[in-house]
Design an enzyme around this catalytic site. Structure first.
Site, short mmCIF file in Angstrom:
data_model
loop_
_atom_site.label_atom_id
_atom_site.label_comp_id
_atom_site.label_asym_id
_atom_site.label_seq_id
_atom_site.Cartn_x
_atom_site.Cartn_y
_atom_site.Cartn_z
N ASP A 78 0.81 -1.24 0.24
CA ASP A 78 0.11 0.04 -0.27
C ASP A 78 0.97 1.10 -0.06
O ASP A 78 1.54 0.92 0.96
CB ASP A 78 -1.28 -0.06 1.37
CG ASP A 78 -2.12 -1.11 1.05
OD1 ASP A 78 -2.23 -1.63 0.39
OD2 ASP A 78 -2.94 -1.03 2.19
N ASP A 122 -15.24 -3.10 -1.52
CA ASP A 122 -14.62 -3.16 -0.21
C ASP A 122 -16.55 -2.69 1.04
O ASP A 122 -17.23 -2.25 0.57
CB ASP A 122 -14.14 -1.75 0.07
CG ASP A 122 -12.76 -2.09 -0.79
OD1 ASP A 122 -12.47 -2.99 -1.17
OD2 ASP A 122 -12.40 -1.29 -1.57
#
Length: 235
Positions: free
Chosen positions: A8, A127
């Site tokens: 990330d 998500d």
């Protein structure tokens, strides 16, 4: 089943968040490309990258680091975060990214995603928090059920669906296999589990569930609670 180690990116650094909160970012490397190289050495075939700044901004924000990663490893790369139009998809494909993840735009304009999936290698990122879809870098929770969004992409030509239980992400508390399974059954698309991986038992649990085609490993690697080399051998 594939294991996809994750990087990330926030402000050019490799970080991990807890429950998707930007203020929780913990820096693990100032040189993300070195982390990618390590994954390759450990036996990975795939690399999962999220441009966190891009997810909030709505456009690419860590391009230089992504270029460096691509130049320094031979892994297949899937990338998400801030991809909202075809020009950005084309740019990343030209850069050598193997698959693009469309998340927020999948909620707002599913037809766009279907159009792109007919031309490019596309994965859909779903998500969710309490089963409801979250968008804009998880800053907003919509009123759409994750399974309903998954059904939208059945027979749409997408390569995979990556589903993340936000409540577990970065918490090292175990994968939500039931949630992953519900997305796989709703979409009939290869479904990759994300969020909560703690140790090798999570890999085994996902492997033993025929509906899980991949699992993303993030904080468990960075915090040393999983031996990736061993995990690849389990597969």
């Amino acid at each position: 089943m594939d294991i996809l180690p994750a990087i990330d990116l926030k402000d050019g650094k490799a970080v991990r968040l807890s429950k998707g909160l930007m203020e929780s970012a913990k820096i693990y490397s100032d040189e993300p490309w070195q982390v990618a190289k390590k994954f390759e050495e450990l036996g990975s075939k795939w690399l999962h990258i999220v441009d966190l700044n891009g997810a909030f901004k709505g456009s690419p924000a860590n391009l230089e680091q992504i270029k460096k990663i691509r130049e320094n490893c031979n892994l297949k790369i899937e990338l998400g975060g801030g991809i909202r139009d075809e020009e950005t998809i084309k740019m990343y494909i030209k850069l050598g990214v193997d698959r693009l993840i469309l998340g927020s735009i999948a909620v707002k304009d599913p037809q766009f995603v279907k159009n792109m999936a007919s031309r490019y290698p596309i994965a859909v990122g779903i998500d969710a928090k309490d089963g409801m879809v979250a968008v804009e870098g998880w800053a907003e929770v919509s009123n759409m059920k994750a399974t309903e969004l998954a059904k939208e992409f059945a027979n749409a030509g997408v390569e995979a669906i990556i589903c993340t239980d936000i409540s577990k992400d970065g918490m090292l508390c175990g994968v939500n296999v039931e949630f992953t399974q519900s997305i796989a059954l709703a979409s009939k698309v290869d479904t990759i589990a994300s969020g909560g991986v703690k140790d090798i038992s999570d890999i085994v649990n996902c492997k033993n569930n025929g509906n899980v085609s991949g699992v993303i490993v993030g904080k468990a690697f960075y915090e040393g609670t999983i031996d990736l080399e061993e995990a690849f051998k389990v597969l």
